[in-house]
Scaffold this active site. Structure first.
Site, short mmCIF file in Angstrom:
data_model
loop_
_atom_site.label_atom_id
_atom_site.label_comp_id
_atom_site.label_asym_id
_atom_site.label_seq_id
_atom_site.Cartn_x
_atom_site.Cartn_y
_atom_site.Cartn_z
N ASN A 48 0.82 -1.22 0.00
CA ASN A 48 0.00 0.00 0.00
C ASN A 48 0.85 1.27 0.00
O ASN A 48 0.33 2.37 0.17
CB ASN A 48 -0.90 0.03 1.23
CG ASN A 48 -1.89 -1.12 1.23
OD1 ASN A 48 -2.38 -1.51 0.18
ND2 ASN A 48 -2.17 -1.67 2.40
N HIS A 139 -14.79 -1.26 5.27
CA HIS A 139 -13.67 -1.94 5.93
C HIS A 139 -14.07 -2.46 7.32
O HIS A 139 -14.89 -1.87 8.02
CB HIS A 139 -12.52 -0.94 6.09
CG HIS A 139 -11.23 -1.56 6.50
ND1 HIS A 139 -10.74 -1.48 7.78
CD2 HIS A 139 -10.32 -2.27 5.79
CE1 HIS A 139 -9.58 -2.11 7.84
NE2 HIS A 139 -9.30 -2.59 6.65
N GLU A 183 -16.23 4.16 2.48
CA GLU A 183 -14.85 4.41 2.06
C GLU A 183 -14.91 5.27 0.80
O GLU A 183 -15.96 5.32 0.13
CB GLU A 183 -14.14 3.08 1.74
CG GLU A 183 -13.96 2.20 2.95
CD GLU A 183 -13.32 0.85 2.62
OE1 GLU A 183 -12.40 0.80 1.78
OE2 GLU A 183 -13.74 -0.15 3.22
N SER A 187 -10.91 -0.72 -0.42
CA SER A 187 -9.58 -1.29 -0.24
C SER A 187 -9.37 -2.59 -0.99
O SER A 187 -8.25 -2.92 -1.36
CB SER A 187 -9.31 -1.51 1.24
OG SER A 187 -10.24 -2.42 1.78
N ASP A 212 -14.07 7.28 4.95
CA ASP A 212 -12.74 6.74 5.21
C ASP A 212 -11.94 6.88 3.92
O ASP A 212 -12.21 6.19 2.93
CB ASP A 212 -12.87 5.27 5.63
CG ASP A 212 -11.51 4.63 5.92
OD1 ASP A 212 -10.48 5.20 5.47
OD2 ASP A 212 -11.48 3.58 6.56
N HIS A 215 -7.44 4.93 1.24
CA HIS A 215 -6.75 4.54 0.00
C HIS A 215 -6.77 5.63 -1.06
O HIS A 215 -6.38 5.38 -2.20
CB HIS A 215 -7.32 3.23 -0.53
CG HIS A 215 -7.03 2.09 0.39
ND1 HIS A 215 -5.83 1.43 0.39
CD2 HIS A 215 -7.76 1.55 1.39
CE1 HIS A 215 -5.84 0.49 1.32
NE2 HIS A 215 -7.01 0.55 1.95
N LYS A 240 -0.67 4.18 4.29
CA LYS A 240 -0.75 3.75 2.88
C LYS A 240 0.13 4.69 2.05
O LYS A 240 1.34 4.61 2.14
CB LYS A 240 -2.22 3.75 2.41
CG LYS A 240 -3.21 3.21 3.44
CD LYS A 240 -3.20 1.73 3.59
CE LYS A 240 -4.30 1.29 4.56
NZ LYS A 240 -4.01 0.03 5.21
C1 LIG Z 1 -10.33 1.44 4.30
C2 LIG Z 1 -9.37 1.21 5.41
N1 LIG Z 1 -9.54 1.86 6.56
C3 LIG Z 1 -8.69 1.69 7.60
C4 LIG Z 1 -7.61 0.84 7.49
C5 LIG Z 1 -6.71 0.65 8.67
O1 LIG Z 1 -5.61 1.48 8.58
P1 LIG Z 1 -4.25 1.11 9.33
O2 LIG Z 1 -3.60 0.09 8.47
O3 LIG Z 1 -3.52 2.40 9.40
O4 LIG Z 1 -4.59 0.57 10.65
C6 LIG Z 1 -7.38 0.17 6.30
C7 LIG Z 1 -6.18 -0.69 6.16
O5 LIG Z 1 -6.21 -1.85 6.03
C8 LIG Z 1 -8.28 0.33 5.24
O6 LIG Z 1 -8.13 -0.35 4.10
#
Ligand SMILES: Cc1ncc(COP(=O)(O)O)c(C=O)c1O
Length: 394
Positions: A48, A139, A183, A187, A212, A215, A240
């Site tokens: 990522n 997510h 999101e 992801s 969120d 990405h 990421k």
């Molecule tokens: C959409 C989404 N939100 C949150 C996260 C979590 O972020 P972090 O890896 O910084 O804990 C991820 C990562 O996998 C994600 O894909």
């Protein structure tokens, strides 16, 4: 052995029978483009680190400088003595990038969703159980936050604003507080939520839109600002495209202040350490000027989608730097990942429950460290990996 151990073992055995058991592999990653596993080097298509910032000299330099100047740990939670003066300029840069009044840095993206959503959806504070409309492919960390708040999610079909509109319509006149959770770039699919339509619905139904932007931040949008411009509250991560670690909320001053007073992930967790803050700070300075890298990544992903489409591979609705190859069963995903590995490519298989049953896949991610020839070689191997299966089917 305590009784629970046999239950855990039974769970593991069941997962293994279903082709879903997971395990950890030790990875040697010493630069952005490749990884070493068990003594062999692979071209890495599962990272990522979209801008290749993880190994950027400026980020590493500031991480070292801030560790030397401030120590390797922050020593306490932000509300105790961990709120080092390093946070304020970072949060100002972040608020500017996100065009929000303010920002709050937290431990990681997962914790930010889990803990901030729990606080934001707190029925005791809101005086009613909130109505939470959520994309069904959100997510796991967003689900976790909703669960922690004890709210029942009203799930709308993935990226389907019309369906969201129908569901919101059913609650027209219901004056419980409404939230929409999505999101921006998904992801596991690399597709983009129809944020303009969703934001219009949020305004029409007086709902708070929480996006969120994990990405998209850094890699998409003008100056790498991400795609969350119309959100009321933005959640994101530095892990990421920003190449570092840590989570954040960008919002109004009131929301920030509320989280400082109510969010368990802020109150009960040690503040991010200075080296990580140094890397974040340098990343935030670099990201707005990385248009060339963003264009390069976008064109690699497009090149791959065109080639994969021509080879009859299913890349879903991806339009971003994440491109799935949906193959269906966990076994098929593991087999395809294995064939790529034999050819020197690392592309992790993603299986249920991370993705819905029947949609196991490889999840490829293109980064600024890749070259066009990497993509072409990957396509050649994928085409060759498919050929015998097709022949057998005939
Ligand atoms: C959409 C989404 N939100 C949150 C996260 C979590 O972020 P972090 O890896 O910084 O804990 C991820 C990562 O996998 C994600 O894909």
């Amino acid at each position: 052995m305590v009784g629970s151990e046999s239950r855990y073992q039974a769970f593991l055995d069941q997962r293994a029978r279903e082709g879903l058991r997971r395990s950890l592999l030790a990875v040697a990653a010493r630069e952005a483009r490749t990884i070493g596993v068990e003594g062999r080097s692979y071209l890495n298509f599962s990272s990522n680190d979209y801008l290749g910032l993880r190994f950027n000299e400026a980020l590493i330099g500031r991480a070292i400088a801030w560790a030397q100047g401030w120590g390797v740990g922050s020593g306490a939670s932000r509300l105790v003595t961990g709120n080092l003066e390093l946070f304020a300029p970072i949060e100002a840069k972040l608020a500017r990038l996100k065009a929000k009044q303010t920002a709050l840095v937290m431990a990681c993206g997962f914790q930010t969703n889990a803990a901030a959503l729990q606080a934001l959806l707190d029925r005791n504070v809101l005086d009613a159980e909130p109505l939470v409309f959520a994309d069904r492919l959100n997510h796991a960390s967003m689900h976790f936050g909703c669960q922690a708040a004890g709210v029942r999610q009203i799930r709308y079909r993935h990226c389907d604003a019309a369906h969201l509109g129908v569901l919101l319509g059913r609650y027209q006149g219901d004056d419980r507080p409404k939230f929409i959770l999505t999101e921006s770039v998904f992801s596991m699919d690399g597709d983009v939520a129809p944020l303009g339509d969703i934001a219009a619905l949020a305004r029409a139904h007086d709902a708070c839109l929480i996006v969120d932007d994990a990405h998209a931040t850094g890699i998409l949008g003008a100056g790498g600002a991400g795609l969350s411009g119309e959100a009321d509250i933005v959640i994101g991560t530095f892990s990421k495209a920003l190449g570092a670690f840590g989570g954040f909320v960008a919002s109004t001053e009131t929301v920030r202040d509320y989280l400082i007073n109510r969010c368990a992930g802020v109150i009960y967790a040690t503040a991010l350490p200075p080296p990580v803050l140094g890397a974040i700070d340098a990343a935030l300075e670099r990201v707005p000027g990385m248009d060339a890298e963003r264009a390069h990544v976008a064109s690699l992903a497009e090149r791959f989608r065109a080639g994969a489409g021509a080879a009859g591979l299913d890349t879903g609705a991806s339009t971003a730097q994440i491109v799935p190859i949906v193959v269906g069963t966990p076994e098929a995903a593991l087999a395809m990942s294995g064939r790529l590995r034999q050819a020197g490519f690392w592309a992790s298989s993603i299986r249920p429950p991370t993705v819905p049953p029947g949609t196991a896949r490889l999840r490829l991610a293109f980064t600024a460290a890749h070259q066009e020839t990497d993509v072409d070689r990957l396509l050649d191997v994928l085409a060759a990996a498919r050929a015998p299966r097709r022949a057998r089917a005939i």
